[in-house]
Design a protein around this motif. Structure first.
Motif, mmCIF file in Angstrom:
data_model
loop_
_atom_site.group_PDB
_atom_site.id
_atom_site.type_symbol
_atom_site.label_atom_id
_atom_site.label_comp_id
_atom_site.label_asym_id
_atom_site.label_seq_id
_atom_site.Cartn_x
_atom_site.Cartn_y
_atom_site.Cartn_z
ATOM 1 N N ASP A 97 0.852 -1.240 0.183
ATOM 2 C CA ASP A 97 -0.167 -0.009 -0.089
ATOM 3 C C ASP A 97 0.939 1.285 -0.123
ATOM 4 O O ASP A 97 2.044 1.112 0.825
ATOM 5 C CB ASP A 97 -1.008 0.091 1.332
ATOM 6 N N ARG A 120 -6.476 -1.019 -5.711
ATOM 7 C CA ARG A 120 -7.496 0.110 -5.591
ATOM 8 C C ARG A 120 -6.681 1.388 -5.362
ATOM 9 O O ARG A 120 -5.899 1.506 -4.898
ATOM 10 C CB ARG A 120 -8.389 -0.078 -4.658
ATOM 11 N N ARG A 135 -9.219 3.546 -0.437
ATOM 12 C CA ARG A 135 -9.844 2.705 0.297
ATOM 13 C C ARG A 135 -10.116 3.240 1.764
ATOM 14 O O ARG A 135 -9.019 3.541 2.475
ATOM 15 C CB ARG A 135 -9.336 1.288 0.551
ATOM 16 N N THR A 136 -11.164 3.413 2.212
ATOM 17 C CA THR A 136 -11.362 3.936 3.740
ATOM 18 C C THR A 136 -13.024 3.589 3.904
ATOM 19 O O THR A 136 -13.905 3.488 3.029
ATOM 20 C CB THR A 136 -11.450 5.404 3.670
ATOM 21 N N LYS A 147 -4.814 4.148 1.757
ATOM 22 C CA LYS A 147 -5.770 3.080 2.691
ATOM 23 C C LYS A 147 -5.703 3.703 4.150
ATOM 24 O O LYS A 147 -4.780 4.196 4.419
ATOM 25 C CB LYS A 147 -5.069 1.997 2.720
ATOM 26 N N LYS A 177 -3.543 -0.827 -2.186
ATOM 27 C CA LYS A 177 -4.195 0.439 -2.526
ATOM 28 C C LYS A 177 -3.315 1.524 -2.179
ATOM 29 O O LYS A 177 -2.156 1.536 -1.572
ATOM 30 C CB LYS A 177 -5.156 0.565 -1.175
#
Length: 87
Positions: free
Chosen positions: A18, A68, A71-72, A46, A43
């Protein structure tokens, strides 16, 4: 890792996992953030709580399977402009 804040300047991240992974909050108020990754399932941004973007330039390039951009569980965005392109 509790929070990430960018108020100016330039940050460039080439991640194998990430890009930015925070437990609490991500704040982007200005500056330039570039996150690149070609790994699977990662991600760029994140966060387990709030991502707040009020300004600045964000360039995200993700290309792995299941990768992605963001993301959260919560998102607070004043405005968001996306320019998507294939790698």
């Amino acid at each position: 890792k509790d929070y990430f804040r960018l108020d100016g300047g330039s940050v460039s991240i080439e991640a194998k996992g990430d890009g930015i992974d925070c437990n609490d909050q991500i704040y982007i108020n200005g500056g330039t953030l570039k996150v690149t990754s070609a790994s699977n399932g990662v991600k760029a941004l994140k966060c387990d709580s709030v991502i707040e973007i009020k300004g600045g330039d964000i360039d995200i390039a993700m290309s792995g399977n299941g990768a992605r951009a963001i993301r959260t569980s919560l998102k607070t965005l004043s405005s968001l402009m996306l320019s998507l392109k294939s790698l």
